[in-house]
Design an enzyme around this catalytic site. Structure first.
Site, PDB file in Angstrom:
ATOM      1  N   ASP A   1     -22.521  12.785 -39.612  1.00 33.62           N
ATOM      2  CA  ASP A   1     -23.450  13.358 -38.630  1.00 33.62           C
ATOM      3  C   ASP A   1     -24.914  13.059 -38.931  1.00 33.62           C
ATOM      4  OD1 ASP A   1     -23.801  14.956 -40.899  1.00 33.62           O
ATOM      5  OD2 ASP A   1     -22.579  16.581 -40.104  1.00 33.62           O
TER       6      ASP A   1
ATOM      7  N   GLU B   1     -14.513  11.801 -39.870  1.00 32.67           N
ATOM      8  CA  GLU B   1     -14.975  13.169 -40.090  1.00 32.67           C
ATOM      9  C   GLU B   1     -15.496  13.770 -38.787  1.00 32.67           C
ATOM     10  OE1 GLU B   1     -16.678  14.659 -44.073  1.00 32.67           O
ATOM     11  OE2 GLU B   1     -18.383  14.818 -42.701  1.00 32.67           O
TER      12      GLU B   1
ATOM     13  N   GLU C   1     -28.043  17.602 -37.630  1.00 28.50           N
ATOM     14  CA  GLU C   1     -26.666  17.120 -37.744  1.00 28.50           C
ATOM     15  C   GLU C   1     -25.717  17.723 -36.707  1.00 28.50           C
ATOM     16  OE1 GLU C   1     -28.567  16.488 -41.773  1.00 28.50           O
ATOM     17  OE2 GLU C   1     -28.587  18.064 -40.254  1.00 28.50           O
TER      18      GLU C   1
ATOM     19  N   HIS D   1     -31.397  20.199 -50.443  1.00 24.87           N
ATOM     20  CA  HIS D   1     -32.180  19.121 -49.836  1.00 24.87           C
ATOM     21  C   HIS D   1     -32.258  19.203 -48.316  1.00 24.87           C
ATOM     22  CE1 HIS D   1     -28.106  17.634 -49.116  1.00 24.87           C
ATOM     23  NE2 HIS D   1     -28.614  16.878 -48.166  1.00 24.87           N
TER      24      HIS D   1
ATOM     25  N   ARG E   1     -32.817  19.627 -44.404  1.00 26.80           N
ATOM     26  CA  ARG E   1     -34.060  19.791 -43.639  1.00 26.80           C
ATOM     27  C   ARG E   1     -34.306  21.245 -43.257  1.00 26.80           C
ATOM     28  NH1 ARG E   1     -36.987  15.917 -40.720  1.00 26.80           N
ATOM     29  NH2 ARG E   1     -35.370  14.392 -41.242  1.00 26.80           N
TER      30      ARG E   1
ATOM     31  N   HIS F   1     -33.868  16.062 -55.325  1.00 26.01           N
ATOM     32  CA  HIS F   1     -33.874  15.146 -54.175  1.00 26.01           C
ATOM     33  C   HIS F   1     -35.257  14.502 -54.049  1.00 26.01           C
ATOM     34  CE1 HIS F   1     -33.404  13.745 -49.994  1.00 26.01           C
ATOM     35  NE2 HIS F   1     -32.109  13.806 -50.241  1.00 26.01           N
TER      36      HIS F   1
END
Length: 368
Positions: free
Chosen positions: A97, A119, A133, A210, A212, A243
């Protein structure tokens, strides 16, 4: 022979598509595999490709510092369009995604080439959790010609959205296939790596953050909670692979610079991260892949998200949603850390797969 394009750009995509690529490569008379790396995570994706003995035919160098979603989308789309003008491609395989998935699926769709989505069917049904996503995977489902769903729950989600049942195949999650590729030699090398850094894996907490949606105030809260736990459980070693995103990196490095039991490391390659998961007493993470991998080692996971599309792990009791809730992160973590490692190991079947997903996918692609 059919030309099958695999498009990816991040480390998780490489991990989950590499077993499928390797399976197709067993049949050179059937498939010519074209590997396209958008390099959405340039260093991490190429590093992980090397671990699987793979090399991309196209490297698109798509990322720039602090670019917007619109900018990265347009850059990837334009670069992919040039590839599709050069190559005769019979089908496109994307996974998950990410922005790379959306761009790969759209480019293939615009060229009227079948889209095969590995997936498929993961849903939180909150378009901002995770962002972007959740929106991306719902959009890709509308144009995918084949949906490889990891679980029956993912299949049911697709059916509720009126996705054609004939396009949906429950195959398990390929991330479990990838775990079987780890050799004893590789794990021994990983063990030596941490020994050389004086990192004791006997009482270990692994932390990755990490996403967003966790930038900003949420990350501040997560850091405060981890700081409290690290002080309270000073006999544990807390390992944080940091990250590279500047919105994450600077805050974490500043917050934990003076903690002797918090080890800040650069992003780890796949075998080293798996080694830590295998030995961790507890994992705190907002990663989707870790939610799937950790149950293979019986390690409990505190999910640093308010929603998860991987509800099978929650239902099986292998993970707990704690979000960026300061009190909940502390209380749930304390409950695990107060017990011995042996007592916390989960004795449940991994709900995400049996290691044969790639074999099933190859057979379906062959029939297609």
């Amino acid at each position: 022979m059919k030309n099958i394009a695999f498009i990816f750009g991040t480390r998780p995509e490489v991990i989950k598509l590499a077993p499928v690529i390797l399976e197709l490569k067993k049949y050179p008379e059937r498939y010519n595999v074209i590997i396209i790396n958008t390099e959405q995570q340039k260093e991490l994706s190429n590093q992980t490709l090397g671990y699987f003995g793979l090399k991309s035919g196209y490297n698109l160098d798509s990322m720039r510092d602090n670019q917007s979603l619109n900018e990265v989308q347009s850059r990837i789309m334009n670069a992919l369009d040039e590839v599709y003008k050069q190559e005769k491609i019979d089908a496109t395989v994307v996974q998950g995604d990410t922005m790379t998935v959306l761009c790969g699926a759209l480019t293939s769709f615009y060229h009227k080439i079948p889209v095969l989505h590995v997936e498929a069917g993961l849903r939180s049904y909150d378009k901002f959790e995770p962002f972007p996503e959740e929106g991306i995977r719902q959009m890709v489902s509308r144009i995918a010609d084949i949906n490889f769903a990891p679980t029956n729950a993912n299949r049911e989600a697709l059916l509720k959205e009126n996705i054609n049942p004939s396009t949906i195949h429950v195959v398990g999650n390929t991330v479990i296939d990838a775990l079987s590729c780890l050799s004893d030699r590789v794990l021994e090398e990983s063990k030596q790596f941490f020994a050389d850094k004086n990192i004791n894996t006997e009482k270990l907490v692994l932390i990755t953050v990490h996403r967003r949606e966790n930038h900003g105030e949420r990350l501040d809260t997560i850091i405060r909670a981890i700081s409290y736990i690290a002080k309270r459980y000073s006999d544990f070693t807390f390992v944080i692979p940091v990250h590279p995103n500047p919105n994450v990196k600077s805050k974490i490095e500043t917050a934990f610079a003076d903690y002797s039991n918090v080890k800040l490391l650069p992003p780890l390659d796949y075998p080293k991260l798996v080694y830590l998961m295998k030995h961790a007493h507890l994992i705190l993470s907002d990663s989707g892949g870790i939610q799937e991998e950790a149950p293979a080692f019986g390690c409990p996971v505190m999910v640093l998200r308010y929603e998860t599309e991987r509800k099978e792990g929650i239902e099986a009791g292998v993970s707990v949603l704690v979000g960026a809730d300061y009190d909940k992160i502390i209380s749930e973590s304390a409950e695990v850390l107060s017990r011995s490692n042996e007592e916390t190991r989960l004795k449940v079947k991994n709900p995400y797969g049996d290691g044969l997903s790639s074999v099933r996918i190859e057979k379906i692609i062959g029939n297609l």
